[in-house]
Design a protein around this motif. Sequence first.
Motif, PDB file in Angstrom:
ATOM      1  N   UNK A 181     113.186  72.785  30.130  1.00 30.55           N
ATOM      2  CA  UNK A 181     112.838  73.974  30.186  1.00 30.55           C
ATOM      3  C   UNK A 181     113.614  75.068  31.079  1.00 30.55           C
ATOM      4  N   UNK A 189     115.654  84.089  27.129  1.00 30.28           N
ATOM      5  CA  UNK A 189     115.603  84.937  28.441  1.00 30.28           C
ATOM      6  C   UNK A 189     116.182  85.974  27.261  1.00 30.28           C
TER       7      UNK A 189
ATOM      8  N   UNK B  23     105.060  64.383  26.642  1.00 31.72           N
ATOM      9  CA  UNK B  23     106.001  65.900  27.533  1.00 31.72           C
ATOM     10  C   UNK B  23     105.746  66.374  26.628  1.00 31.72           C
ATOM     11  N   UNK B  26     103.754  69.374  26.888  1.00 25.74           N
ATOM     12  CA  UNK B  26     104.425  70.463  27.787  1.00 25.74           C
ATOM     13  C   UNK B  26     104.830  71.033  27.921  1.00 25.74           C
ATOM     14  N   UNK B  27     105.765  70.360  27.085  1.00 24.96           N
ATOM     15  CA  UNK B  27     107.108  71.669  26.437  1.00 24.96           C
ATOM     16  C   UNK B  27     106.990  72.955  25.531  1.00 24.96           C
ATOM     17  N   UNK B  30     105.210  75.020  27.786  1.00 20.86           N
ATOM     18  CA  UNK B  30     105.373  76.100  28.378  1.00 20.86           C
ATOM     19  C   UNK B  30     106.426  77.163  27.503  1.00 20.86           C
ATOM     20  N   UNK B  31     107.030  76.457  26.719  1.00 16.46           N
ATOM     21  CA  UNK B  31     108.006  77.202  25.352  1.00 16.46           C
ATOM     22  C   UNK B  31     106.469  78.778  25.146  1.00 16.46           C
ATOM     23  N   UNK B  34     106.550  81.270  27.613  1.00 19.08           N
ATOM     24  CA  UNK B  34     107.823  82.274  27.828  1.00 19.08           C
ATOM     25  C   UNK B  34     107.770  83.207  26.342  1.00 19.08           C
TER      26      UNK B  34
END
Lengths: 265, 263
Positions: A181, A189, B23, B26-27, B30-31, B34
Amino acid sequence: MADKKYSKYSYLLEYVKINFLTAIEYKTSFFLQVFGMILNDIALLFFWWALFKNIGTIKGWSLNDVITIYAVVATGFGFATGIFGNVFRIPYLILRGELDYYLTLPKTPLMHILISKMSFSAWGDVAFGILIYILIVRGTVGQVVLFILLSIASSLIFVSFSIIISSIAFYYENAQVIFDEIINSVITFSLYPSSIFADPIKIILYTLIPAGLVGYIPAYILKNFSFKNLAILIGAVILFMIIGLILFNRGLRKYTSLSSPGQRI
Amino acid sequence: LRKIAKYIEIFKVSFLSSSIYSREAFSSIIFLVIILFIFFSLWRTIFSNTASIQDFTLSKMLWYLASTELLMLSGSRIMRRVDEEIRSGNVSNLLTKPFYYPIFLVCDSLGTSIFKFIIKMPFALILAFLFTLKLEVSIAGLCSYLLLGFLGLILDAEIIILIGLLSFFIEDTQPVFWIYNKILFTIGGLFLPISFMPSFFKKLALYLPFRFVLYNPSYSFVNFSVNFFLNSIIGVTGSVFLAFLLIFIVFRTASRRLSINGG
């Protein structure tokens, strides 16, 4: 006196050569991966090109400036994973107890781990990054040289930061998820100008998740060269390398082998 | 009805088994967070000097991005499985089962996609709301997004299956998948609405069916109009049927080439 032919670091060059020869041996796979990377890069460039057709600049950054960020990151990332191909696999190797092989040999374990594998597709990134800087941004010879040096700095920050995060695996068994992650965040970014983010986010991007140091700062130096900024970047590279080395070596003391079968001897 | 019921069961099993892979979920979340954060920041900077660009205001753009990215990250990943089943020869076992293999794949893929969509939706919507502080959606827009998005996911699954079936004919289907993925990224409208594109690419995007996967559902979400919705329904339904016809032809041709050597 050390034999010139087999000096202390000659194994590094030998590894790079062997990795290249292995890649070329699987020609289809090699060129396919390079093609995939270039395709990916072109798609992102299309986005920026189409976007800038609708707007003038983004906080003073033109299309060429954004392409410079992109070129630096692609080349830096390419160097990092093209030469140090195991950089993403360190947590995996630690958690699976697969460092044994490297620990039994006389070379420095960290460098040996990093260099013993190569990412084939990474060379697609390197070629693409350098080409777009030369063909689209149209940098002068001096700028191209500086561009390559800054890309190397970018790759060193990337590798050092990966080592820092990998070291979590010595203490925590689910480290791979965290590693993936955080590294994905750095890559994602790093492709955008840091100036689009609010100040607190910028601070994070220059420290905890150094995406700004990987892409924005090198591109900023190419745009507005100053020795001060160059010195800051070099200082950051050295700092990240030292922290990475200390954390990895400390973590190594905690490492326990799993005596896993199928070890490479 | 029994025929339909077994495919619904396949969908259900796929939906429920997706929940095991926490998993990946979750990943992926998050991606999503972001990438939305980055693009929301980028568009907020761009819109700081202007109230609207083309037919988008800042808040419409952010809700649009949240909805395209949500669909993109819920898309089918069944290609590798199809590829492996064909390459390993396991497909011959599946042909003996009491279902039509391509429909089985569509239902299986859809079960996973709907699961991914449901778990990610709150995150995408909350983030869009936090950045815009207003709900840039109508009930009609939301309903049309859900319906067109569902049909878009079917179309996406069909295209992915078609790519997977190419394993019968070509050595490696991965590059074809990459190309499809980048088509969605570019003229598919993932990060940039089609109206923002230079005229050649705009025309290209409008003639091709890929816009029905991400662009049309998301545009209808933030700019709902009955006309656009009806055109989209007709377009996506036609594309779904056309894609299925192609799958049928490719699968029939490929099945004839299949040789089973026993063992």
